[in-house]
Design an enzyme around this catalytic site. Structure first.
Site: not given
Length: 330
Positions: A53-56, A104, A109, A218
């Site tokens: 996911g984006s945001g990391h 991960k 995922d 998250h």
């Protein structure tokens, strides 16, 4: 909540367009959401593909380039990429020597990369997968069965990527990646909640003056909440949790990581405390990387990752790397 965005629906493609403009050495497919090193596929080389996911950020797209990943697949914010992205990435970077998926341990995922592996193998790509599950804070969480994958992902991608760059075969690259994953442990701490573009505000409630020990990337709950602690007290708790689980018998490679909103001034101060705890336990950190590399949007906080490192792993860690977020030796 003020955010530097246009609208929540275009956050990821907007970021990818900006990344393409800043890094012409990468091939960024905005429509299909795949980031590939510009010289791929590299003849005679095993390819590494990861994503999430984006945001990391900079995980994972910021780690695409010589000495690390060959491709990355960004999903929506805190959402797994889809199998089609992973299949496209594998096809774009496969030179015939095989592809290693670095995954991960989050349910979405894991499932999507497994499906992508089947599809890619049907198309003739030779594949191996390494699962990263280094977080010692909790066993199961909102997003996982088993331990969460966090900071050790960077170590796996860097060390396995260096070995692949040397021309090692897929079986060897996979074995070293598994060795790094199994030799690494992490623990995270939140000083504030993160805010997603879609929600426009905090994703969980963390009262002023409290912190979350063992938070996930998250914003998943950790072990416990406590009144605010000093940097030294946080280091005592986090490093002891990692060491008690890892039980290293030699030197370690350390990642002192910011969660997105913690300035380097504080991270370096925190690293001084981390080194103090390691010294008190007789565990030398022979390499230490400090910075915000595996983040959680605008979360204030930190994480500690330790990897028991032998001569080979240290040599591969020191090997040249040239990516947007990590570069040395070239």
């Amino acid at each position: 909540m003020r955010m530097l965005i246009n609208v929540p629906e275009t956050v990821v493609p907007d970021a990818l367009r900006g990344m393409a403009a800043a890094h012409p050495e990468l091939a960024v497919d905005v429509d299909n959401r795949v980031i590939v090193r510009g010289d791929a596929p590299v003849a005679g080389k095993v390819a590494l593909v990861s994503g999430g996911g984006s945001g990391h950020e900079p995980l994972h797209g910021g780690f695409v380039g010589p000495g690390m990943l060959d491709a990355a697949c960004p999903g929506e914010v805190f959402t797994s990429p889809v199998p089609d992205q992973m299949v496209r990435a594998a096809a774009a970077v496969d030179s015939g020597e095989g592809v290693l998926f670095v995954v991960k341990n989050y349910t979405g995922d894991v499932l999507n990369f497994a499906m992508a592996a089947e599809l890619a193998e049907d198309e003739g790509v030779r594949l191996a997968t390494v699962l990263v599950d280094d977080d010692v804070a909790v066993t199961d969480s909102l997003y996982t069965a088993g331990r969460r994958g966090t900071g050790a992902t960077l170590l796996v991608e860097k060390i396995a990527g260096a070995l692949a760059e040397e021309g090692a075969p897929l079986e060897r690259v996979e074995a070293v990646a598994r060795k790094v994953a199994s030799s690494s442990r992490s623990f995270g701490v939140a000083l504030s909640a993160c805010s997603t573009p879609a929600k426009g505000g905090p994703t969980f409630d963390l009262p002023a003056g409290e912190l979350e020990l063992g938070v996930g990337i998250h914003g998943e709950p950790g072990r416990e909440r406590r009144p605010m602690m000093t940097s030294g007290e946080i280091a005592d708790f986090a490093v002891e949790a990692v060491l008690d689980d890892l039980q290293p018998t030699g030197p370690v490679l350390a990642l002192v990581n910011g969660m997105g909103a913690t300035p380097l001034l504080e991270l370096y101060g925190f690293n001084a405390e981390v080194q103090r705890v390691l010294g008190s336990r007789g565990v030398p950190a022979v390499r230490t990387l400090v910075g915000s590399y595996v983040t959680s949007l605008d979360m204030a906080g930190c994480s500690v990752t330790l990897c028991q490192a032998d001569e080979e792993l240290l040599r591969l860690w020191d090997a040249p790397v040239a990516t947007p977020a990590l570069r040395w030796g070239r």
